[in-house]
Design a protein around this motif. Structure first.
Motif, PDB file in Angstrom:
ATOM      1  N   SER A 191      12.219  16.454   2.694  1.00  0.00           N
ATOM      2  CA  SER A 191      11.596  15.167   2.341  1.00  0.00           C
ATOM      3  C   SER A 191      10.721  14.667   3.487  1.00  0.00           C
ATOM      4  CB  SER A 191      12.678  14.134   2.020  1.00  0.00           C
ATOM      5  OG  SER A 191      13.523  14.588   0.992  1.00  0.00           O
ATOM      6  N   GLN A 192      11.209  14.772   4.708  1.00  0.00           N
ATOM      7  CA  GLN A 192      10.416  14.355   5.869  1.00  0.00           C
ATOM      8  C   GLN A 192       9.170  15.216   6.023  1.00  0.00           C
ATOM      9  OE1 GLN A 192      14.180  14.290   8.452  1.00  0.00           O
ATOM     10  NE2 GLN A 192      12.804  12.965   9.607  1.00  0.00           N
ATOM     11  N   GLN A 193       9.309  16.505   5.786  1.00  0.00           N
ATOM     12  CA  GLN A 193       8.155  17.397   5.905  1.00  0.00           C
ATOM     13  C   GLN A 193       7.094  17.074   4.852  1.00  0.00           C
ATOM     14  OE1 GLN A 193       9.089  21.653   6.662  1.00  0.00           O
ATOM     15  NE2 GLN A 193      11.204  20.984   6.886  1.00  0.00           N
ATOM     16  N   VAL A 194       7.542  16.688   3.659  1.00  0.00           N
ATOM     17  CA  VAL A 194       6.598  16.286   2.610  1.00  0.00           C
ATOM     18  C   VAL A 194       5.848  15.027   3.024  1.00  0.00           C
ATOM     19  CG1 VAL A 194       6.445  15.337   0.274  1.00  0.00           C
ATOM     20  CG2 VAL A 194       7.768  17.414   0.690  1.00  0.00           C
ATOM     21  N   VAL A 195       6.569  14.051   3.563  1.00  0.00           N
ATOM     22  CA  VAL A 195       5.932  12.817   4.023  1.00  0.00           C
ATOM     23  C   VAL A 195       4.916  13.128   5.110  1.00  0.00           C
ATOM     24  CG1 VAL A 195       6.333  10.664   5.295  1.00  0.00           C
ATOM     25  CG2 VAL A 195       7.809  11.268   3.367  1.00  0.00           C
ATOM     26  N   LYS A 196       5.302  13.968   6.063  1.00  0.00           N
ATOM     27  CA  LYS A 196       4.391  14.342   7.151  1.00  0.00           C
ATOM     28  C   LYS A 196       3.143  15.030   6.602  1.00  0.00           C
ATOM     29  CE  LYS A 196       5.157  18.111   9.364  1.00  0.00           C
ATOM     30  NZ  LYS A 196       5.791  19.160  10.196  1.00  0.00           N
ATOM     31  N   LYS A 215       6.474   9.876  14.119  1.00  0.00           N
ATOM     32  CA  LYS A 215       7.891  10.038  13.816  1.00  0.00           C
ATOM     33  C   LYS A 215       8.493   8.760  13.215  1.00  0.00           C
ATOM     34  CE  LYS A 215       9.372  14.195  14.959  1.00  0.00           C
ATOM     35  NZ  LYS A 215      10.064  15.044  13.956  1.00  0.00           N
ATOM     36  N   VAL A 216       8.109   7.614  13.769  1.00  0.00           N
ATOM     37  CA  VAL A 216       8.612   6.333  13.252  1.00  0.00           C
ATOM     38  C   VAL A 216       8.094   6.095  11.839  1.00  0.00           C
ATOM     39  CG1 VAL A 216       8.498   3.823  13.537  1.00  0.00           C
ATOM     40  CG2 VAL A 216       8.953   5.282  15.519  1.00  0.00           C
ATOM     41  N   MET A 217       6.804   6.356  11.614  1.00  0.00           N
ATOM     42  CA  MET A 217       6.235   6.182  10.279  1.00  0.00           C
ATOM     43  C   MET A 217       6.888   7.129   9.284  1.00  0.00           C
ATOM     44  SD  MET A 217       2.178   5.712  11.190  1.00  0.00           S
ATOM     45  CE  MET A 217       1.695   5.520   9.468  1.00  0.00           C
ATOM     46  N   GLU A 218       7.151   8.338   9.723  1.00  0.00           N
ATOM     47  CA  GLU A 218       7.797   9.340   8.866  1.00  0.00           C
ATOM     48  C   GLU A 218       9.200   8.882   8.473  1.00  0.00           C
ATOM     49  OE1 GLU A 218       9.824  13.413  10.096  1.00  0.00           O
ATOM     50  OE2 GLU A 218       7.636  13.586  10.187  1.00  0.00           O
ATOM     51  N   ALA A 219       9.957   8.380   9.451  1.00  0.00           N
ATOM     52  CA  ALA A 219      11.317   7.910   9.183  1.00  0.00           C
ATOM     53  C   ALA A 219      11.321   6.701   8.256  1.00  0.00           C
ATOM     54  CB  ALA A 219      12.013   7.572  10.496  1.00  0.00           C
ATOM     55  N   ALA A 220      10.288   5.859   8.362  1.00  0.00           N
ATOM     56  CA  ALA A 220      10.209   4.671   7.519  1.00  0.00           C
ATOM     57  C   ALA A 220       9.800   5.006   6.094  1.00  0.00           C
ATOM     58  CB  ALA A 220       9.218   3.672   8.126  1.00  0.00           C
ATOM     59  N   MET A 221       8.899   5.985   5.934  1.00  0.00           N
ATOM     60  CA  MET A 221       8.371   6.320   4.611  1.00  0.00           C
ATOM     61  C   MET A 221       9.275   7.249   3.806  1.00  0.00           C
ATOM     62  SD  MET A 221       4.245   6.757   4.910  1.00  0.00           S
ATOM     63  CE  MET A 221       4.181   6.963   3.114  1.00  0.00           C
ATOM     64  N   THR A 222      10.078   8.054   4.487  1.00  0.00           N
ATOM     65  CA  THR A 222      10.888   9.043   3.781  1.00  0.00           C
ATOM     66  C   THR A 222      11.862   8.415   2.785  1.00  0.00           C
ATOM     67  OG1 THR A 222      10.677  10.650   5.578  1.00  0.00           O
ATOM     68  CG2 THR A 222      12.521  10.949   4.065  1.00  0.00           C
ATOM     69  N   PRO A 223      12.627   7.370   3.151  1.00  0.00           N
ATOM     70  CA  PRO A 223      13.512   6.756   2.149  1.00  0.00           C
ATOM     71  C   PRO A 223      12.749   6.177   0.961  1.00  0.00           C
ATOM     72  CG  PRO A 223      14.154   6.109   4.368  1.00  0.00           C
ATOM     73  CD  PRO A 223      12.828   6.787   4.487  1.00  0.00           C
ATOM     74  N   LEU A 224      11.520   5.703   1.197  1.00  0.00           N
ATOM     75  CA  LEU A 224      10.708   5.170   0.103  1.00  0.00           C
ATOM     76  C   LEU A 224      10.338   6.289  -0.877  1.00  0.00           C
ATOM     77  CD1 LEU A 224       9.182   2.745  -1.100  1.00  0.00           C
ATOM     78  CD2 LEU A 224       7.240   3.354   0.355  1.00  0.00           C
ATOM     79  N   VAL A 225       9.933   7.428  -0.346  1.00  0.00           N
ATOM     80  CA  VAL A 225       9.623   8.574  -1.196  1.00  0.00           C
ATOM     81  C   VAL A 225      10.866   9.011  -1.970  1.00  0.00           C
ATOM     82  CG1 VAL A 225       9.019  11.039  -1.160  1.00  0.00           C
ATOM     83  CG2 VAL A 225       7.670   9.400   0.160  1.00  0.00           C
ATOM     84  N   TRP A 243      19.650  11.251   1.547  1.00  0.00           N
ATOM     85  CA  TRP A 243      18.644  10.328   0.998  1.00  0.00           C
ATOM     86  C   TRP A 243      17.320  10.432   1.756  1.00  0.00           C
ATOM     87  CZ3 TRP A 243      17.587   7.122   5.115  1.00  0.00           C
ATOM     88  CH2 TRP A 243      18.588   7.009   6.064  1.00  0.00           C
ATOM     89  N   GLY A 244      17.078  11.571   2.345  1.00  0.00           N
ATOM     90  CA  GLY A 244      15.811  11.805   3.038  1.00  0.00           C
ATOM     91  C   GLY A 244      15.969  12.126   4.501  1.00  0.00           C
ATOM     92  N   LEU A 245      16.934  11.489   5.153  1.00  0.00           N
ATOM     93  CA  LEU A 245      17.217  11.754   6.562  1.00  0.00           C
ATOM     94  C   LEU A 245      18.623  12.343   6.656  1.00  0.00           C
ATOM     95  CD1 LEU A 245      15.925   8.389   8.118  1.00  0.00           C
ATOM     96  CD2 LEU A 245      14.654  10.510   7.802  1.00  0.00           C
ATOM     97  N   ASP A 246      18.718  13.513   7.252  1.00  0.00           N
ATOM     98  CA  ASP A 246      20.020  14.168   7.411  1.00  0.00           C
ATOM     99  C   ASP A 246      20.597  13.735   8.758  1.00  0.00           C
ATOM    100  OD1 ASP A 246      22.209  15.834   7.588  1.00  0.00           O
ATOM    101  OD2 ASP A 246      21.165  17.580   6.760  1.00  0.00           O
ATOM    102  N   ILE A 247      21.402  12.680   8.717  1.00  0.00           N
ATOM    103  CA  ILE A 247      21.926  12.083   9.950  1.00  0.00           C
ATOM    104  C   ILE A 247      22.760  13.084  10.751  1.00  0.00           C
ATOM    105  CG2 ILE A 247      23.287  10.207  10.917  1.00  0.00           C
ATOM    106  CD1 ILE A 247      20.654   9.372   9.563  1.00  0.00           C
ATOM    107  N   ILE A 307       0.840  -1.208   0.000  1.00  0.00           N
ATOM    108  CA  ILE A 307       0.000   0.000   0.000  1.00  0.00           C
ATOM    109  C   ILE A 307       0.871   1.253   0.000  1.00  0.00           C
ATOM    110  CG2 ILE A 307      -1.634   1.356   1.376  1.00  0.00           C
ATOM    111  CD1 ILE A 307      -2.848  -1.315   2.306  1.00  0.00           C
ATOM    112  N   ALA A 308       1.943   1.215   0.796  1.00  0.00           N
ATOM    113  CA  ALA A 308       2.848   2.373   0.870  1.00  0.00           C
ATOM    114  C   ALA A 308       3.520   2.628  -0.483  1.00  0.00           C
ATOM    115  CB  ALA A 308       3.903   2.137   1.947  1.00  0.00           C
ATOM    116  N   VAL A 309       3.942   1.556  -1.147  1.00  0.00           N
ATOM    117  CA  VAL A 309       4.600   1.694  -2.453  1.00  0.00           C
ATOM    118  C   VAL A 309       3.624   2.258  -3.481  1.00  0.00           C
ATOM    119  CG1 VAL A 309       5.621   0.427  -4.386  1.00  0.00           C
ATOM    120  CG2 VAL A 309       6.330  -0.086  -2.053  1.00  0.00           C
ATOM    121  N   VAL A 310       2.401   1.720  -3.501  1.00  0.00           N
ATOM    122  CA  VAL A 310       1.388   2.195  -4.450  1.00  0.00           C
ATOM    123  C   VAL A 310       1.047   3.662  -4.188  1.00  0.00           C
ATOM    124  CG1 VAL A 310      -1.006   1.947  -5.207  1.00  0.00           C
ATOM    125  CG2 VAL A 310       0.408  -0.089  -4.877  1.00  0.00           C
TER     126      VAL A 310
END
Length: 241
Positions: A120-125, A138-148, A97-101, A38-41
């Motif tokens: 990128s994180q703000q867009v996901v949010k 926050k966890v969902m955001e961190a997981a989805m950001t690399p996918l975006v 790549w989405g998260l600025d470590i 679902i997330a990929v679609v």
């Protein structure tokens, strides 16, 4: 023969015996697979279609009885606006790549989350999740950001960001913001106007781009310097030619 049949029956019964952990693991894997699909679609969908609204925008629309929002393609936005937004919110936008470590570590050292959230994180949010400080989000955001980041181009991420960001109460996106504050279209924004719009992004309800405080003026001047720097050193290459 009878003993042989009895042995086979015992083995068959053992095979059919319910194993709760195995069952739970199997269904957990299926659930994770469905959620991932679902997330990929969903991510692929908004890579080519423009999100008509966001959850936060709908909340504000109900509260205010409507919002000002109109989508505009990134090629119809003054290039300085894109550079100013990146300089203000995520100077290393083209490098991560989405998260600025590095920014996250610095924020942890300072005991603050400020400056750790990338564009990128703000867009996901804004597009997929909701506002707030919950750890679940926050966890969902961190997981989805690399996918975006994997499916969308950097230019697309910035285009969506500029179209869903809040610039004043009930004012969403750079098209509405340019007309609201300066009476011009986003393609006609001057360097100073773009920088002032970027300067109010962290606190759009408490700052004004058309009637800027001394803080907003200073921040806008700093953003202009940053925009010039990222253009000079090539950190705008991923979203501008």
């Amino acid at each position: 023969m009878a003993r042989s049949r009895k042995t086979r029956t015992k083995k068959s019964t053992a095979k059919r015996r319910f194993r709760p952990m195995r069952w739970l693991t199997r269904w957990a894997l299926r659930l994770v697979s469905v959620v991932f699909l679902i997330a990929v679609v969903g991510t692929a969908l908004w890579s080519v279609l423009n999100p008509p609204t966001t959850f936060y925008m709908m909340q504000e629309s109900r509260r205010l009885n409507g919002v000002d929002h109109e989508w505009v393609a990134i090629q119809e936005i003054a290039p300085i606006m894109a550079r100013a937004a990146v300089a203000a919110e995520d100077a290393n936008f083209c490098l991560h790549w989405g998260l600025d470590i590095a920014a996250i570590r610095a924020a942890i050292d300072e005991g603050s989350s400020r400056g750790a959230s990338t564009i990128s994180q703000q867009v996901v949010k804004n597009v997929y999740l909701w506002h707030g400080r919950s750890w679940v989000r926050k966890v969902m955001e961190a997981a989805m950001t690399p996918l975006v980041e994997a499916i969308w181009s950097k230019r697309r991420i910035l285009e969506v960001y500029l179209n869903v960001a809040e610039f004043d109460e009930g004012v969403f996106g750079v098209e509405a913001a340019a007309r609201h504050y300066f009476g011009v279209g986003p393609e006609a924004l001057s360097n100073v106007q773009a920088a002032r719009l970027a300067a109010i992004l962290p606190n759009p309800k408490g700052r004004s781009a058309s009637n800027p405080s001394s803080y907003v003026r200073k921040r806008a001047a700093s953003i202009l310097d940053g925009a010039a720097t990222i253009r000079a050193d090539g950190r705008n290459a991923c979203f501008q030619s």
